[in-house]
Write a protein that holds these residues in place. Structure first.
Motif, PDB file in Angstrom:
ATOM      1  N   ASP A 156       8.824 -34.333  -2.591  1.00 49.03           N
ATOM      2  CA  ASP A 156       9.596 -33.060  -2.048  1.00 49.03           C
ATOM      3  C   ASP A 156      11.138 -34.115  -1.207  1.00 49.03           C
ATOM      4  O   ASP A 156      11.626 -34.094  -0.795  1.00 49.03           O
ATOM      5  N   ALA A 159      12.665 -37.282  -2.446  1.00 52.11           N
ATOM      6  CA  ALA A 159      13.863 -36.464  -2.992  1.00 52.11           C
ATOM      7  C   ALA A 159      15.237 -35.697  -2.699  1.00 52.11           C
ATOM      8  O   ALA A 159      15.819 -36.291  -2.450  1.00 52.11           O
ATOM      9  N   ALA A 160      14.338 -35.637  -1.035  1.00 48.87           N
ATOM     10  CA  ALA A 160      15.775 -35.221  -0.466  1.00 48.87           C
ATOM     11  C   ALA A 160      16.522 -36.589   0.629  1.00 48.87           C
ATOM     12  O   ALA A 160      17.609 -37.038   0.380  1.00 48.87           O
ATOM     13  N   ARG A 163      18.847 -38.063  -2.443  1.00 48.79           N
ATOM     14  CA  ARG A 163      20.292 -37.365  -2.218  1.00 48.79           C
ATOM     15  C   ARG A 163      21.405 -37.583  -1.297  1.00 48.79           C
ATOM     16  O   ARG A 163      21.859 -37.735  -1.021  1.00 48.79           O
ATOM     17  N   THR A 202      14.641 -34.573  -7.428  1.00 46.75           N
ATOM     18  CA  THR A 202      14.168 -33.394  -7.416  1.00 46.75           C
ATOM     19  C   THR A 202      13.910 -32.553  -8.307  1.00 46.75           C
ATOM     20  O   THR A 202      12.779 -31.857  -8.293  1.00 46.75           O
ATOM     21  N   GLY A 206      10.041 -30.884  -7.897  1.00 44.34           N
ATOM     22  CA  GLY A 206       9.707 -29.379  -8.101  1.00 44.34           C
ATOM     23  C   GLY A 206       9.005 -28.834  -8.850  1.00 44.34           C
ATOM     24  O   GLY A 206       8.425 -27.818  -8.639  1.00 44.34           O
TER      25      GLY A 206
END
Length: 211
Positions: A156, A159-160, A163, A202, A206
């Motif tokens: 997580d 991925a953040a 982004r 992401t 997920g």
């Protein structure tokens, strides 16, 4: 390494399916300063990969990734095929030498992929390419895993970071690919490849198995 192979399959299939479902979005991003065909090219290669899914060599995670690399290289058009194919090929080389595909091996695979992409495309960090999301994403994943964070939490966070890093490419001037021809006009829009890394990361995070 049946469990490791299962997770590698999950990551690759998620990447392929997500690339296909985001074809139009990635093309729209690429059309701002590029050819506008990035999403189309990546989706066609991923479609072929999914068509041949049951036929892929599953002798080991390394052989599986090597076959993935070959399909991507041959079926993704333009410069994206060699770039993405090189990433998978370099990852397969690390997997072949690893005794177990744990978190440290995953980080090493991502770093090898980034290094291969740099060598193949002649790009460096800060030149508005997918590397500007891939490299910081890998750094975050390594840091979180070293802190002892659960894999899902580490993914997580990675991925953040991807982004955020992709969004930060807005302030960069493109130095590689078709976008480089637009010069300063490339400033103000995100890089399609970097954004794709964020979207794909992401998706992988997920639905990570066992969350």
């Amino acid at each position: 390494m049946p469990d490791s192979l299962e997770k590698v399959e999950y990551v690759v299939r998620t990447i392929a399916e997500t690339a296909c479902s985001n074809e139009d979005y990635f093309c729209q991003l690429d059309s701002v300063v590029g050819d506008g065909d990035f999403g189309y090219s990546l989706a066609r290669g991923c479609e072929r990969l999914l068509e041949q899914w049951d036929e892929l060599d599953r002798t080991s995670a390394a052989s599986f990734l090597q076959k993935v690399a070959m399909i991507i290289t041959s079926r993704v058009g333009g410069t994206s095929g060699p770039i993405w194919g090189t990433g998978f090929m370099r990852a397969s080389m690390v997997a072949r030498k690893a005794e177990t595909l744990d978190g440290a091996a995953a980080v090493a695979m991502l770093r090898a992929a980034a290094e291969g992409i740099m060598a193949r495309g002649g790009a460096s960090l800060g030149e508005k390419t997918l590397l500007d999301a891939l490299a910081p994403m890998t750094d975050t994943l390594e840091a979180k895993l070293n802190e002892g964070a659960p894999v899902g939490e580490a993914l997580d966070a990675a991925a953040a970071t991807a982004r955020e890093a992709a969004e930060a490419t807005k302030s960069m001037q493109a130095m590689r690919g078709r976008a480089a021809y637009t010069g300063e006009r490339s400033i103000g829009s995100v890089d399609a490849g970097a954004t794709a890394i964020g979207v794909l990361a992401t998706a992988v995070a997920g639905n990570w198995p066992g969350r």
